[in-house]
Write a protein that holds these residues in place. Structure first.
Motif, PDB file in Angstrom:
ATOM      1  N   VAL A  60      -6.323 -22.879   8.453  1.00  0.00           N
ATOM      2  CA  VAL A  60      -6.008 -23.875   7.653  1.00  0.00           C
ATOM      3  C   VAL A  60      -6.100 -22.777   6.233  1.00  0.00           C
ATOM      4  O   VAL A  60      -6.092 -22.741   5.155  1.00  0.00           O
ATOM      5  CB  VAL A  60      -6.865 -24.713   7.393  1.00  0.00           C
ATOM      6  CG1 VAL A  60      -7.365 -25.723   5.842  1.00  0.00           C
ATOM      7  CG2 VAL A  60      -6.395 -25.854   8.374  1.00  0.00           C
ATOM      8  N   THR A  99       2.587 -32.650   7.911  1.00  0.00           N
ATOM      9  CA  THR A  99       3.735 -31.694   7.423  1.00  0.00           C
ATOM     10  C   THR A  99       3.429 -30.764   8.337  1.00  0.00           C
ATOM     11  O   THR A  99       4.664 -30.406   8.115  1.00  0.00           O
ATOM     12  CB  THR A  99       3.590 -30.992   5.928  1.00  0.00           C
ATOM     13  OG1 THR A  99       2.019 -30.541   6.216  1.00  0.00           O
ATOM     14  CG2 THR A  99       3.265 -31.502   5.006  1.00  0.00           C
ATOM     15  N   HIS A 110       3.705 -21.255  -1.593  1.00  0.00           N
ATOM     16  CA  HIS A 110       4.815 -22.133  -1.022  1.00  0.00           C
ATOM     17  C   HIS A 110       5.716 -22.667  -1.569  1.00  0.00           C
ATOM     18  O   HIS A 110       6.323 -22.387  -2.884  1.00  0.00           O
ATOM     19  CB  HIS A 110       3.880 -24.056  -1.206  1.00  0.00           C
ATOM     20  CG  HIS A 110       2.144 -23.360  -0.946  1.00  0.00           C
ATOM     21  ND1 HIS A 110       1.114 -23.246  -1.015  1.00  0.00           N
ATOM     22  CD2 HIS A 110       1.826 -24.104   0.971  1.00  0.00           C
ATOM     23  CE1 HIS A 110       0.096 -23.753  -0.286  1.00  0.00           C
ATOM     24  NE2 HIS A 110      -0.242 -23.318   0.619  1.00  0.00           N
ATOM     25  N   LEU A 131      -2.853 -28.521  14.587  1.00  0.00           N
ATOM     26  CA  LEU A 131      -3.531 -28.238  14.038  1.00  0.00           C
ATOM     27  C   LEU A 131      -4.642 -29.166  15.346  1.00  0.00           C
ATOM     28  O   LEU A 131      -5.239 -29.764  14.808  1.00  0.00           O
ATOM     29  CB  LEU A 131      -4.467 -28.040  12.788  1.00  0.00           C
ATOM     30  CG  LEU A 131      -3.882 -27.876  11.376  1.00  0.00           C
ATOM     31  CD1 LEU A 131      -3.599 -27.801  10.338  1.00  0.00           C
ATOM     32  CD2 LEU A 131      -4.384 -26.287  11.916  1.00  0.00           C
ATOM     33  N   MET A 185       3.832 -32.713  -3.316  1.00  0.00           N
ATOM     34  CA  MET A 185       2.111 -32.586  -3.322  1.00  0.00           C
ATOM     35  C   MET A 185       1.637 -32.230  -4.208  1.00  0.00           C
ATOM     36  O   MET A 185       0.879 -33.404  -4.378  1.00  0.00           O
ATOM     37  CB  MET A 185       1.540 -30.499  -3.049  1.00  0.00           C
ATOM     38  CG  MET A 185       1.837 -30.469  -1.407  1.00  0.00           C
ATOM     39  SD  MET A 185       1.087 -31.266  -0.398  1.00  0.00           S
ATOM     40  CE  MET A 185       2.119 -31.185   1.031  1.00  0.00           C
ATOM     41  N   TYR A 241       1.283 -21.591   9.504  1.00  0.00           N
ATOM     42  CA  TYR A 241       2.123 -22.949   9.235  1.00  0.00           C
ATOM     43  C   TYR A 241       2.117 -23.502  11.076  1.00  0.00           C
ATOM     44  O   TYR A 241       2.856 -24.190  11.294  1.00  0.00           O
ATOM     45  CB  TYR A 241       3.023 -23.854   8.676  1.00  0.00           C
ATOM     46  CG  TYR A 241       2.731 -23.682   7.637  1.00  0.00           C
ATOM     47  CD1 TYR A 241       1.417 -24.445   7.445  1.00  0.00           C
ATOM     48  CD2 TYR A 241       2.537 -22.412   6.382  1.00  0.00           C
ATOM     49  CE1 TYR A 241       1.744 -25.004   5.054  1.00  0.00           C
ATOM     50  CE2 TYR A 241       1.884 -22.562   5.574  1.00  0.00           C
ATOM     51  CZ  TYR A 241       1.605 -23.701   4.706  1.00  0.00           C
ATOM     52  OH  TYR A 241       0.379 -23.497   3.744  1.00  0.00           O
ATOM     53  N   ARG A 254      -3.191 -20.949   5.688  1.00  0.00           N
ATOM     54  CA  ARG A 254      -2.555 -21.446   5.016  1.00  0.00           C
ATOM     55  C   ARG A 254      -2.480 -21.960   3.302  1.00  0.00           C
ATOM     56  O   ARG A 254      -1.759 -22.079   2.581  1.00  0.00           O
ATOM     57  CB  ARG A 254      -2.631 -22.808   5.144  1.00  0.00           C
ATOM     58  CG  ARG A 254      -1.564 -23.284   6.447  1.00  0.00           C
ATOM     59  CD  ARG A 254      -1.794 -24.389   7.669  1.00  0.00           C
ATOM     60  NE  ARG A 254      -1.628 -24.845   8.854  1.00  0.00           N
ATOM     61  CZ  ARG A 254      -0.973 -25.271   9.568  1.00  0.00           C
ATOM     62  NH1 ARG A 254      -1.482 -26.758   8.544  1.00  0.00           N
ATOM     63  NH2 ARG A 254      -0.460 -25.226  10.262  1.00  0.00           N
ATOM     64  N   THR A 255      -3.267 -21.146   2.756  1.00  0.00           N
ATOM     65  CA  THR A 255      -4.417 -21.560   1.210  1.00  0.00           C
ATOM     66  C   THR A 255      -3.542 -20.418   0.717  1.00  0.00           C
ATOM     67  O   THR A 255      -3.701 -20.376  -0.888  1.00  0.00           O
ATOM     68  CB  THR A 255      -5.832 -21.781   0.995  1.00  0.00           C
ATOM     69  OG1 THR A 255      -6.412 -20.307   1.383  1.00  0.00           O
ATOM     70  CG2 THR A 255      -6.458 -22.898   1.274  1.00  0.00           C
ATOM     71  N   MET A 265      -3.754 -33.957   4.273  1.00  0.00           N
ATOM     72  CA  MET A 265      -2.661 -34.057   4.061  1.00  0.00           C
ATOM     73  C   MET A 265      -2.428 -32.266   3.291  1.00  0.00           C
ATOM     74  O   MET A 265      -1.975 -31.687   3.545  1.00  0.00           O
ATOM     75  CB  MET A 265      -1.116 -34.727   3.288  1.00  0.00           C
ATOM     76  CG  MET A 265       0.033 -34.204   2.946  1.00  0.00           C
ATOM     77  SD  MET A 265       0.750 -35.200   2.601  1.00  0.00           S
ATOM     78  CE  MET A 265       0.802 -34.845   1.156  1.00  0.00           C
ATOM     79  N   HIS A 266      -3.674 -32.314   2.106  1.00  0.00           N
ATOM     80  CA  HIS A 266      -3.572 -31.824   0.613  1.00  0.00           C
ATOM     81  C   HIS A 266      -4.275 -30.584   1.381  1.00  0.00           C
ATOM     82  O   HIS A 266      -3.763 -28.801   1.729  1.00  0.00           O
ATOM     83  CB  HIS A 266      -4.092 -31.881  -0.152  1.00  0.00           C
ATOM     84  CG  HIS A 266      -3.104 -32.955  -1.684  1.00  0.00           C
ATOM     85  ND1 HIS A 266      -3.159 -33.890  -1.078  1.00  0.00           N
ATOM     86  CD2 HIS A 266      -2.284 -31.770  -1.939  1.00  0.00           C
ATOM     87  CE1 HIS A 266      -1.898 -34.490  -2.297  1.00  0.00           C
ATOM     88  NE2 HIS A 266      -1.882 -33.522  -2.702  1.00  0.00           N
ATOM     89  N   ALA A 267      -5.304 -30.404   2.014  1.00  0.00           N
ATOM     90  CA  ALA A 267      -6.713 -29.010   2.844  1.00  0.00           C
ATOM     91  C   ALA A 267      -5.311 -28.629   3.672  1.00  0.00           C
ATOM     92  O   ALA A 267      -5.560 -27.166   3.550  1.00  0.00           O
ATOM     93  CB  ALA A 267      -7.549 -30.337   3.136  1.00  0.00           C
ATOM     94  N   ASN A 268      -4.788 -29.554   4.776  1.00  0.00           N
ATOM     95  CA  ASN A 268      -4.082 -29.044   5.375  1.00  0.00           C
ATOM     96  C   ASN A 268      -2.878 -27.953   5.307  1.00  0.00           C
ATOM     97  O   ASN A 268      -2.387 -27.321   6.687  1.00  0.00           O
ATOM     98  CB  ASN A 268      -3.681 -30.049   7.122  1.00  0.00           C
ATOM     99  CG  ASN A 268      -5.246 -29.748   7.631  1.00  0.00           C
ATOM    100  OD1 ASN A 268      -6.524 -29.642   7.230  1.00  0.00           O
ATOM    101  ND2 ASN A 268      -5.143 -31.054   9.127  1.00  0.00           N
ATOM    102  N   THR A 269      -2.162 -28.512   4.364  1.00  0.00           N
ATOM    103  CA  THR A 269      -1.209 -27.959   3.907  1.00  0.00           C
ATOM    104  C   THR A 269      -1.068 -26.466   2.760  1.00  0.00           C
ATOM    105  O   THR A 269      -0.634 -25.467   2.883  1.00  0.00           O
ATOM    106  CB  THR A 269      -0.261 -28.498   3.735  1.00  0.00           C
ATOM    107  OG1 THR A 269       0.075 -30.057   3.995  1.00  0.00           O
ATOM    108  CG2 THR A 269       1.550 -28.453   3.236  1.00  0.00           C
ATOM    109  N   GLY A 270      -2.485 -26.644   2.960  1.00  0.00           N
ATOM    110  CA  GLY A 270      -2.921 -25.118   1.371  1.00  0.00           C
ATOM    111  C   GLY A 270      -3.217 -25.668   0.419  1.00  0.00           C
ATOM    112  O   GLY A 270      -3.143 -24.487  -0.251  1.00  0.00           O
ATOM    113  N   TYR A 271      -3.468 -26.678   0.122  1.00  0.00           N
ATOM    114  CA  TYR A 271      -3.284 -27.056  -1.401  1.00  0.00           C
ATOM    115  C   TYR A 271      -4.900 -26.916  -1.281  1.00  0.00           C
ATOM    116  O   TYR A 271      -5.119 -29.165  -1.856  1.00  0.00           O
ATOM    117  CB  TYR A 271      -2.311 -27.789  -1.521  1.00  0.00           C
ATOM    118  CG  TYR A 271      -1.239 -27.809  -1.396  1.00  0.00           C
ATOM    119  CD1 TYR A 271      -0.685 -27.180  -2.778  1.00  0.00           C
ATOM    120  CD2 TYR A 271      -0.529 -28.033  -0.428  1.00  0.00           C
ATOM    121  CE1 TYR A 271       1.099 -27.261  -2.817  1.00  0.00           C
ATOM    122  CE2 TYR A 271       0.787 -26.840  -0.161  1.00  0.00           C
ATOM    123  CZ  TYR A 271       1.380 -27.297  -1.459  1.00  0.00           C
ATOM    124  OH  TYR A 271       2.750 -26.768  -1.200  1.00  0.00           O
TER     125      TYR A 271
END
Lengths: 479, 245
Positions: free
Chosen positions: A391, B177, A399, A372, A407, A368, A394-395, B45-51
Motif C-alpha cells: 500500500v 481495485t 496512476h 492484499l 478516484m 498492485y 502504491r502511493t 478504496m482510495h487508501a489501498n489503491t495508493g490515493y
C-alpha cells in the motif's frame, strides 16, 4: 546514478505477463500441486513449534537492529573475515560485482566455475557476465541445473524449477545434459530417483575437476566473520570444500551481529522454507581454509536506497525462505516469471520496485500484483508486513489518468453525504424508469478498464432505494 | 449504550437489505442503533489503491461522523479492518484527527464482534432453513481476526445446515481495485472459489463482506449456478415470523 539490475529485464506490466501465464494449463497444474504441498508441510512443522511467535519476534528484532546499525556490523564483518585470511570486496551495483568476480576468476587462470544456488548471483546476472569473458558457470543445485539446462529462468526463490514437472525435467535432462558434460543415461525415466541419479552422476564429474566455486550466503556473522550456507542436496558442501578458490557474493543485509543469533534463524528458515525441522546441510566457514583462497564480495545493488525508506526498509529483513510465495494466491496462479525479477511473489512485489525504482511499467505494476489478502504477512518468519509496504508503494506509483479521474470523482461524491444521496437517487430512478425488458439498457459488459469486471462477472442490480433513503423514509424502520 | 451503525458505502448504495437487516436484528436484541447521516465511505478504496490524501480526507470525515458513540457497528470485516488497522496510521500521533481516531477506533466493531463480544449473544433467535456455506473474507480472517464468531452465530440458527467450505482461508480474488487492475488473476482466483462453493452443495454463500460476495456472486450468477450470496446479517435477521427472503 547506476541502474539496479535484478537478473531480468523489466518489460511488460504484470497483468499482461499474468494473462499469458494464466492460460498455461501445465504451469497452473504444476504450481498448484507444488505450492500446496510445501504450504501444508510448512504449516505442520510451524504448528508443532510451541515458541514460534517468540522466534518470529526475535527474528524480526535481530534483523531490525542489524539494519539500523548496518554500517557498524559490515565493518566488523570485514575486519573479522580479513583477520581469518579472507579478502573482502565492496560492490555498489551489479556491474561492479560482476567485474570483481570476473577479475578474481581470471586471476586463477580457470575458465570454469561451479556454483552453489545463490539469489545474489542470480540478481546480478553473474553467469551471463562471466560467459562474456569466456568463463562458464555450472549450476549444481538440482533445480538450478534444470533451469540452466533448459535455457530457462528461475521462477521461485527456493525451488527455481517449480514450474516444471518430472516429465518435463526428464526431457530437459535427456536432451541437454550432454551439451554441458556427462550425458543422461539411455532410457532415462521420469522416476524421481532416476532423475536425481542422473543429476548426481553429471554433477559429480564437475565437482571433482573444477577449481573455482562461487556461492552466496544465507548469513554472515559480523562477530566471527563466519559465512553460513543452508542447502538440502550436499552440492553446496562439495562446492564450498573441494575447489581451491571460493568467491561468495553476499547482499549487505545478510549480516547478523553474533554467532548466537543463528540460534533463531536456523529454526526459522528451514521450517518456513522447505518445511523441515532442521536443515539437512548447513555449511559454515570462517575466512580461508588452508590451501584455499576466499573472497567475499559485499553487494549493495540498491539496498542502501531501500534502507532510507522508513516503511519500505522492512523488506530488507527478508531471509529468502519463500513462505510468502507458497501461500500467495496470485503467485500460485501465475508463477514467478510474470514478476520480471529473480524475486517473485509477494516479497518480490515489494523488493523489486524498491531496488530497481518505479521507472518501468512493470515495476509500477508490481505493488498492485496483490489482493492484499494478508496471507504473506501471516507466514513471514521475520514479520515483514508485506500488505502495508504494498500500500505504501502504491502511493508512490504514477496512476493512469482514467483511474485518477475516477478516484477524484469518487472522492468528490464521498466528501458530502448529500452528494452520495443524490447519486443513489439517480441510480434508483434510472432503474425504476427501465422496466424489466428495458433493464438491458444497462450494458452487460462495461467499457474500458471496468470491462475487467463484467468480462467474467455479472454486475449487482442497483436497488430502487438506498439504505439512507430507507432510513429517512421510515425513520430507521420505526414507521 | 449509544450505538452507531456505520453501514459502509457499498451496503448503503448497493445492498440496503444488509443495512436494514442489521437495524432489525439489533432492535430484536434490544439495541436501537443510530445512523449518523454524515457518514459516507471509510476511504479504503482510495487508501489501498495508493490515493493516500483522499483516504485521509475520508477517514477524517468518518471519525468526525462517528465520534461520541459508545460503539460503532460495521457490517463489513473489510471496512472494520480499515478503521481499526489503517486509521491509526493515517491519523498520525497528534492533532485533532489523531484524537478523534483514538476515540472511534477502539469502539469500532464488526457486526459479529459486537454480537458475541459486546452483547454476549450467540443465539440471536434466527430461523433460516437452508444449506449455507460461510466464506471468511481475508480482512475479517487475517485483518481483524474474527475467528469462529460468525460460525458460532450460524450454528445457532434454527433450520440452517452449515456446509464447510474447502480451501476456506483462501482469498476469493476481489481485493477492491485489484479485481479491475488484475482482472484476469482475480477471475482465476474467483473461479477456484466458485468451484469450492459449488462443491459444498450449498444454496447460499454467506460472508461478513458484501464486496467479496458481489465478486463471487457475480461469477456464480454469470454461470447460472443457482447459488445465491447473502450477507451474514440477513441470515441472522431472518425469523419464522418475519419470513425469509
Amino acid at each position: 546514478m547506476s541502474v539496479t539490475f535484478l537478473g531480468m529485464p523489466a518489460t511488460r506490466p504484470f497483468p499482461r505477463n499474468a494473462a499469458g501465464a494464466l492460460r498455461d494449463s501445465q504451469l497452473r497444474f504444476n504450481l498448484r500441486k507444488a505450492t500446496r504441498t510445501i504450504r501444508a508441510k510448512r504449516a505442520s512443522v510451524v504448528a508443532e513449534a510451541p515458541d514460534w511467535a517468540e522466534l518470529r519476534e526475535a527474528g524480526r528484532a535481530i534483523k531490525e537492529h542489524t539494519l539500523r546499525n548496518l554500517d557498524r556490523y559490515l565493518v566488523r564483518l570485514e575486519e573479522a573475515v580479513t583477520a581469518a585470511g579472507g579478502h573482502v570486496h565492496w560492490a555498489a551495483d551489479a556491474a561492479e560485482a560482476n567485474r570483481i568476480v570476473t577479475e578474481l576468476v581470471k586471476a586463477t587462470g580457470e575458465t570454469e566455475v561451479v556454483k552453489v544456488k545463490s539469489m545474489a548471483t542470480q540478481e546480478i546476472g553473474l553467469n551471463e557476465a562471466l560467459l562474456e569473458h569466456g568463463i562458464t558457470a555450472y549450476e549444481t543445485d538440482l533445480a538450478e541445473l534444470i533451469v540452466q539446462l533448459g535455457d530457462d529462468r528461475p521462477s521461485h526463490i527456493l525451488v527455481p524449477a517449480i514450474h516444471r514437472n518430472r516429465a518435463e525435467i526428464r526431457e530437459i535432462f535427456a536432451e541437454h545434459m550432454s551439451g554441458w558434460g556427462r550425458p543422461a543415461p539411455e532410457n532415462l525415466t521420469d522416476d524421481p530417483a532416476a532423475l536425481a541419479d542422473a543429476a548426481r552422476l553429471h554433477l559429480r564429474e564437475r565437482f571433482l575437476k573444477t577449481k573455482v566455486a562461487i556461492s552466496g550466503a544465507n548469513f554472515a556473522i559480523a562477530e566471527t566473520g563466519t559465512l553460513v550456507v543452508l542447502e538440502s542436496e550436499g552440492n553446496g558442501r562439495m562446492c564450498l570444500t573441494l575447489p581451491r578458490t571460493l568467491i561468495s557474493v553476499v547482499g549487505i543485509e545478510k549480516v547478523l551481529p553474533t554467532w548466537r543469533d543463528l540460534e533463531v534463524f536456523l529454526q526459522l528458515l528451514p521450517r518456513s522454507s522447505t518445511g523441515e525441522r532442521m536443515n539437512p546441510y548447513t555449511s559454515m566457514w570462517t575466512g580461508a581454509a588452508e590451501g584455499q583462497e576466499f573472497h567475499l564480495v559485499l553487494l549493495d545493488n540498491g539496498r542502501t536506497g531501500v534502507l532510507a525508506d522508513e516503511v519500505g526498509r522492512q523488506a530488507l529483513r527478508c531471509i529468502r525462505c519463500s513462505a510468502c510465495l507458497n501461500v500467495c494466491p496470485v503467485y500460485e496462479r501465475v508463477g514467478g516469471h510474470a514478476y520480471g525479477s529473480v524475486y517473485p511473489g509477494p516479497i518480490g512485489a515489494i523488493l523489486t520496485p524498491q531496488l530497481r525504482g518505479m521507472g518501468s511499467e512493470l515495476d509500477r505494476s508490481l505493488p498492485y500484483a496483490s489482493s492484499l489478502c494478508g496471507a504473506c504477512y501471516e507466514v513471514c518468519p521475520v514479520a515483514i508486513d508485506i500488505p502495508s509496504v504494498l500500500v505504501h508503494l502504491r502511493t508512490r506509483a504514477r496512476h493512469p489518468w482514467p483511474e485518477r479521474a475516477g478516484m477524484a470523482a469518487a472522492g468528490w461524491v464521498f466528501e458530502r453525504s448529500g452528494r452520495l444521496a443524490r447519486l443513489q437517487r439517480a441510480g434508483g430512478r434510472l432503474r425504476r424508469l427501465t422496466p424489466r425488458g428495458l433493464h438491458r439498457l444497462i450494458p452487460r459488459r462495461l467499457p474500458g478498464p471496468l470491462g475487467g469486471w463484467t468480462d467474467t462477472r455479472d454486475l449487482p442490480e442497483v436497488p430502487e432505494e438506498s439504505f439512507r433513503a430507507w432510513w429517512d423514509r421510515t425513520d430507521g424502520g420505526r414507521r | 449504550m449509544r450505538v452507531a451503525l456505520f453501514v459502509t458505502c457499498v451496503n448503503d448504495t448497493l445492498f440496503p437489505d444488509t443495512g436494514r437487516a442489521v437495524v432489525r436484528l439489533l432492535r430484536r436484541l434490544g439495541v436501537e442503533a443510530d445512523f449518523p447521516r454524515a457518514q459516507t465511505c471509510c476511504g479504503q478504496m482510495h487508501a489501498n489503491t495508493g490515493y493516500r490524501d483522499e483516504a485521509v480526507r475520508l477517514a477524517r470525515r468518518s471519525v468526525a461522523a462517528l465520534r461520541g458513540y459508545d460503539a460503532v457497528v460495521v457490517p463489513s470485516g473489510s471496512c472494520a479492518a480499515m478503521i481499526r488497522e489503517q486509521y491509526p496510521k493515517l491519523a498520525g500521533s497528534s492533532g485533532p484527527f489523531a484524537d478523534a481516531a483514538a476515540q472511534v477506533v477502539p469502539k469500532t466493531y464488526e457486526l459479529t464482534e459486537f454480537l458475541v463480544d459486546v452483547l454476549g449473544v450467540t443465539d440471536v433467535g434466527a430461523y433460516f432453513p437452508h444449506r449455507v456455506t460461510y466464506h471468511p473474507t481475508c480482512h475479517s480472517l487475517r485483518g481483524i481476526h474474527l475467528g469462529d464468531r460468525p460460525l458460532t452465530l450460524l450454528r445457532q440458527v434454527k433450520g440452517l445446515e452449515l456446509a464447510p467450505l474447502p480451501g476456506v482461508e483462501e482469498c476469493c480474488g476481489f481485493g477492491g481495485t485489484f479485481a479491475l487492475k488484475n482482472a484476469d488473476v482475480s477471475a482465476a482466483m474467483c473461479a477456484d472459489k466458485v468451484r469450492a462453493v459449488l462443491d459444498t452443495g450449498a444454496e447460499v454463500l454467506c460472508a461478513a463482506d458484501n464486496s467479496c460476495l458481489m465478486h463471487i456472486g457475480g461469477m456464480l450468477g454469470r454461470q447460472k449456478s443457482g447459488v445465491r450470496v447473502m450477507h451474514l446479517a440477513e441470515i441472522l435477521c431472518a425469523t419464522e415470523t418475519a419470513g425469509v427472503r
